[in-house]
Design a protein around this motif. Sequence first.
Motif, PDB file in Angstrom:
ATOM      1  N   TRP A 170       0.916  -1.304   0.040  1.00  0.00           N
ATOM      2  CA  TRP A 170       0.000   0.151  -0.030  1.00  0.00           C
ATOM      3  C   TRP A 170       0.905   1.386   0.166  1.00  0.00           C
ATOM      4  O   TRP A 170       0.345   2.189  -0.643  1.00  0.00           O
ATOM      5  CB  TRP A 170      -0.876  -0.102   1.099  1.00  0.00           C
ATOM      6  CG  TRP A 170      -1.956  -0.970   0.700  1.00  0.00           C
ATOM      7  CD1 TRP A 170      -2.067  -2.526   1.286  1.00  0.00           C
ATOM      8  CD2 TRP A 170      -3.314  -1.006  -0.053  1.00  0.00           C
ATOM      9  NE1 TRP A 170      -3.388  -2.682   0.997  1.00  0.00           N
ATOM     10  CE2 TRP A 170      -4.164  -2.030   0.063  1.00  0.00           C
ATOM     11  CE3 TRP A 170      -3.715   0.217  -0.822  1.00  0.00           C
ATOM     12  CZ2 TRP A 170      -5.065  -2.217  -0.582  1.00  0.00           C
ATOM     13  CZ3 TRP A 170      -4.918   0.117  -1.589  1.00  0.00           C
ATOM     14  CH2 TRP A 170      -5.645  -1.055  -1.433  1.00  0.00           C
ATOM     15  N   GLY A 171       2.266   1.294   0.448  1.00  0.00           N
ATOM     16  CA  GLY A 171       3.024   2.207   0.464  1.00  0.00           C
ATOM     17  C   GLY A 171       3.325   2.742  -1.058  1.00  0.00           C
ATOM     18  O   GLY A 171       3.519   3.762  -1.484  1.00  0.00           O
ATOM     19  N   LYS A 172       3.706   1.533  -1.758  1.00  0.00           N
ATOM     20  CA  LYS A 172       4.048   1.706  -3.354  1.00  0.00           C
ATOM     21  C   LYS A 172       2.717   2.141  -3.867  1.00  0.00           C
ATOM     22  O   LYS A 172       2.895   3.121  -4.937  1.00  0.00           O
ATOM     23  CB  LYS A 172       4.433   0.556  -3.651  1.00  0.00           C
ATOM     24  CG  LYS A 172       5.661  -0.216  -3.360  1.00  0.00           C
ATOM     25  CD  LYS A 172       6.023  -1.516  -3.888  1.00  0.00           C
ATOM     26  CE  LYS A 172       7.235  -2.211  -3.447  1.00  0.00           C
ATOM     27  NZ  LYS A 172       7.543  -3.335  -3.787  1.00  0.00           N
ATOM     28  N   GLN A 173       1.399   1.651  -3.436  1.00  0.00           N
ATOM     29  CA  GLN A 173       0.176   2.110  -4.131  1.00  0.00           C
ATOM     30  C   GLN A 173       0.123   3.819  -3.866  1.00  0.00           C
ATOM     31  O   GLN A 173      -0.065   4.530  -4.894  1.00  0.00           O
ATOM     32  CB  GLN A 173      -0.889   1.700  -3.596  1.00  0.00           C
ATOM     33  CG  GLN A 173      -1.183   0.173  -3.675  1.00  0.00           C
ATOM     34  CD  GLN A 173      -1.670   0.184  -5.436  1.00  0.00           C
ATOM     35  OE1 GLN A 173      -1.006  -0.054  -6.213  1.00  0.00           O
ATOM     36  NE2 GLN A 173      -3.170   0.542  -5.508  1.00  0.00           N
ATOM     37  N   ARG A 178       1.070   9.956  -5.946  1.00  0.00           N
ATOM     38  CA  ARG A 178       1.553  11.067  -5.385  1.00  0.00           C
ATOM     39  C   ARG A 178       1.699  12.338  -6.410  1.00  0.00           C
ATOM     40  O   ARG A 178       2.171  12.315  -7.555  1.00  0.00           O
ATOM     41  CB  ARG A 178       3.036  11.186  -4.779  1.00  0.00           C
ATOM     42  CG  ARG A 178       2.969  10.382  -3.306  1.00  0.00           C
ATOM     43  CD  ARG A 178       4.427  10.327  -2.843  1.00  0.00           C
ATOM     44  NE  ARG A 178       4.533   9.527  -1.749  1.00  0.00           N
ATOM     45  CZ  ARG A 178       4.269  10.154  -0.206  1.00  0.00           C
ATOM     46  NH1 ARG A 178       3.976  11.229  -0.141  1.00  0.00           N
ATOM     47  NH2 ARG A 178       4.382   9.074   0.695  1.00  0.00           N
ATOM     48  N   ASN A 179       0.759  13.299  -6.159  1.00  0.00           N
ATOM     49  CA  ASN A 179       0.869  14.588  -6.966  1.00  0.00           C
ATOM     50  C   ASN A 179       0.570  15.668  -6.099  1.00  0.00           C
ATOM     51  O   ASN A 179       0.350  16.933  -6.776  1.00  0.00           O
ATOM     52  CB  ASN A 179       0.095  14.704  -8.162  1.00  0.00           C
ATOM     53  CG  ASN A 179      -1.585  14.617  -7.808  1.00  0.00           C
ATOM     54  OD1 ASN A 179      -1.749  14.313  -6.639  1.00  0.00           O
ATOM     55  ND2 ASN A 179      -2.253  15.132  -8.836  1.00  0.00           N
ATOM     56  N   ILE A 301      -6.383   4.437  -1.236  1.00  0.00           N
ATOM     57  CA  ILE A 301      -7.527   4.217  -2.528  1.00  0.00           C
ATOM     58  C   ILE A 301      -8.053   5.550  -3.186  1.00  0.00           C
ATOM     59  O   ILE A 301      -8.064   5.760  -4.146  1.00  0.00           O
ATOM     60  CB  ILE A 301      -8.376   3.366  -1.965  1.00  0.00           C
ATOM     61  CG1 ILE A 301      -7.885   1.713  -1.750  1.00  0.00           C
ATOM     62  CG2 ILE A 301      -9.813   3.082  -2.928  1.00  0.00           C
ATOM     63  CD1 ILE A 301      -8.910   0.781  -0.891  1.00  0.00           C
ATOM     64  N   LEU A 302      -8.459   6.218  -2.092  1.00  0.00           N
ATOM     65  CA  LEU A 302      -9.260   7.368  -2.341  1.00  0.00           C
ATOM     66  C   LEU A 302      -8.222   8.366  -3.166  1.00  0.00           C
ATOM     67  O   LEU A 302      -8.408   9.338  -3.905  1.00  0.00           O
ATOM     68  CB  LEU A 302      -9.678   8.297  -1.205  1.00  0.00           C
ATOM     69  CG  LEU A 302     -10.951   7.410  -0.215  1.00  0.00           C
ATOM     70  CD1 LEU A 302     -11.274   8.316   0.702  1.00  0.00           C
ATOM     71  CD2 LEU A 302     -12.060   7.230  -1.312  1.00  0.00           C
ATOM     72  N   GLU A 303      -7.104   8.385  -2.540  1.00  0.00           N
ATOM     73  CA  GLU A 303      -6.078   9.457  -3.150  1.00  0.00           C
ATOM     74  C   GLU A 303      -5.684   8.832  -4.551  1.00  0.00           C
ATOM     75  O   GLU A 303      -5.623   9.697  -5.552  1.00  0.00           O
ATOM     76  CB  GLU A 303      -4.716   9.382  -2.307  1.00  0.00           C
ATOM     77  CG  GLU A 303      -3.498  10.519  -2.952  1.00  0.00           C
ATOM     78  CD  GLU A 303      -4.128  12.002  -2.928  1.00  0.00           C
ATOM     79  OE1 GLU A 303      -3.631  12.655  -3.515  1.00  0.00           O
ATOM     80  OE2 GLU A 303      -5.201  12.278  -2.082  1.00  0.00           O
ATOM     81  N   GLY A 304      -5.557   7.614  -4.983  1.00  0.00           N
ATOM     82  CA  GLY A 304      -5.756   7.482  -6.402  1.00  0.00           C
ATOM     83  C   GLY A 304      -6.782   7.447  -7.052  1.00  0.00           C
ATOM     84  O   GLY A 304      -6.628   7.950  -8.171  1.00  0.00           O
ATOM     85  N   ILE A 305      -8.140   7.592  -6.480  1.00  0.00           N
ATOM     86  CA  ILE A 305      -9.251   7.960  -7.292  1.00  0.00           C
ATOM     87  C   ILE A 305      -8.953   9.517  -7.525  1.00  0.00           C
ATOM     88  O   ILE A 305      -9.282   9.884  -8.712  1.00  0.00           O
ATOM     89  CB  ILE A 305     -10.656   7.568  -6.319  1.00  0.00           C
ATOM     90  CG1 ILE A 305     -10.730   6.231  -6.429  1.00  0.00           C
ATOM     91  CG2 ILE A 305     -11.661   8.213  -7.137  1.00  0.00           C
ATOM     92  CD1 ILE A 305     -11.886   5.935  -5.603  1.00  0.00           C
ATOM     93  N   HIS A 306      -8.511  10.381  -6.625  1.00  0.00           N
ATOM     94  CA  HIS A 306      -8.374  11.652  -6.855  1.00  0.00           C
ATOM     95  C   HIS A 306      -7.271  11.868  -7.709  1.00  0.00           C
ATOM     96  O   HIS A 306      -7.452  12.832  -8.592  1.00  0.00           O
ATOM     97  CB  HIS A 306      -7.927  12.550  -5.671  1.00  0.00           C
ATOM     98  CG  HIS A 306      -7.499  13.746  -5.510  1.00  0.00           C
ATOM     99  ND1 HIS A 306      -8.557  14.859  -5.727  1.00  0.00           N
ATOM    100  CD2 HIS A 306      -6.496  14.301  -5.523  1.00  0.00           C
ATOM    101  CE1 HIS A 306      -7.589  16.071  -5.889  1.00  0.00           C
ATOM    102  NE2 HIS A 306      -6.458  15.716  -5.661  1.00  0.00           N
ATOM    103  N   GLU A 324     -10.860  16.054  -1.041  1.00  0.00           N
ATOM    104  CA  GLU A 324     -10.650  16.789   0.360  1.00  0.00           C
ATOM    105  C   GLU A 324     -11.250  15.774   1.269  1.00  0.00           C
ATOM    106  O   GLU A 324     -11.026  16.020   2.505  1.00  0.00           O
ATOM    107  CB  GLU A 324     -12.085  17.796   0.164  1.00  0.00           C
ATOM    108  CG  GLU A 324     -13.306  17.097  -0.022  1.00  0.00           C
ATOM    109  CD  GLU A 324     -14.416  18.240  -0.455  1.00  0.00           C
ATOM    110  OE1 GLU A 324     -15.517  18.362   0.446  1.00  0.00           O
ATOM    111  OE2 GLU A 324     -14.156  19.063  -1.341  1.00  0.00           O
ATOM    112  N   LEU A 325     -11.538  14.323   1.154  1.00  0.00           N
ATOM    113  CA  LEU A 325     -11.842  13.564   2.278  1.00  0.00           C
ATOM    114  C   LEU A 325     -10.412  12.977   2.742  1.00  0.00           C
ATOM    115  O   LEU A 325     -10.492  12.417   3.857  1.00  0.00           O
ATOM    116  CB  LEU A 325     -12.730  12.207   1.732  1.00  0.00           C
ATOM    117  CG  LEU A 325     -14.166  12.761   1.273  1.00  0.00           C
ATOM    118  CD1 LEU A 325     -14.939  11.437   0.723  1.00  0.00           C
ATOM    119  CD2 LEU A 325     -15.028  13.272   2.526  1.00  0.00           C
ATOM    120  N   VAL A 326      -9.588  12.757   1.900  1.00  0.00           N
ATOM    121  CA  VAL A 326      -8.431  12.057   2.108  1.00  0.00           C
ATOM    122  C   VAL A 326      -7.573  12.394   3.292  1.00  0.00           C
ATOM    123  O   VAL A 326      -7.231  11.712   4.195  1.00  0.00           O
ATOM    124  CB  VAL A 326      -7.505  11.990   0.968  1.00  0.00           C
ATOM    125  CG1 VAL A 326      -6.063  11.272   1.291  1.00  0.00           C
ATOM    126  CG2 VAL A 326      -7.804  11.372  -0.395  1.00  0.00           C
TER     127      VAL A 326
END
Length: 340
Positions: A170-173, A178-179, A301-306, A324-326
């Motif tokens: 999950w760290g790799k995910q 990351r942006n 997961i949410l950051e990936g969707i964002h 904004e939820l992350v």
Amino acid sequence: MASDQPPGLDLEALRGHLDRERPGLVRGPLEGRLIEGGRSNLTYRVSDGTGRWVVRRPPLGHVLATAHDMKREHRVISALHETAVPVPEALLLCEDESVIGSPFYVMEFVDGTPYRTAGELEAIGAERTRAACLGLVDTLVELHAVDPEAVGLADFGRPEGFLDRQLRRWGKQLDASRNRELAGIDELHAALGRELPHSPAATVVHGDYRLDNVLIDDREQITAILDWEMSTLGDPLTDLGLLAMYSARLELPNSPISTTSSAPGHPDARELIERYAARSGRDVSAVSWYTAFAWFKLAVILEGIHYRYTLGQTVGAGFDRIGELVPQFIEHGLTTLQEG
């Protein structure tokens, strides 16, 4: 979404394959529709007017085979069918992509309702809601009581080092998505790594165990556990931590993330954890770590969707508010770990 030809499922090709492999199963022309609500693999309800079945296949487009392994899903529900764990009967696995364009499997259709929101639970009342949630814990205990070797699943995963691998995965995910700066996310990841608990004996782990991944009948009995795509052999308390996370009282107004915990009658996380401990006999003293890890996973997961939304790769209502939820999920993870 009813259709003569639902996206991703050639009904004529499916009928021909079933006639060859399971002659007599289908007695008339097939109709099918995509069942909404799945997060990843596609699920279809199929009928010949008399019998009903469910078909599962990977999402449309190019995907990693290991992420959407139909053979694993088919294997685990086949293995569990003769146990006390409620799963649909697996009828057929097809790994030949020439039939419908991807591997798929067919299972029996099971009646029941997946409750995805607090509003849906509110409609059935507090007493039934409480019974359904307590039944969710009891069924998880049944799953974790299955002897993997006895049902042919001794090689279904690699339990040794399970938590460490999960944390690194999950760290790799997170790194892949990351942006922007996310305060606390690296702190949470590092703290989870420092406080890694010692896992109990490995069991079959569902991997995404929550209320909307089970079907419940009118007597509040669970008729089937669904969506086994993340199942493996591993630490059973990861399932409990995820269930505890989804049972936390969240204040997420207008959130695109469905939660059921605010429904009247819904037991809080502490009661569910205590019930699991009493019925399973497992030591749950480290459950805060597992719950914090669940918060971390959902934040990733949410950051990936964002991230995909910022690239214009995700469309639909609510995706503009995911980002904004992350930070809230990160904060919940840090707080849970500190309180443990």
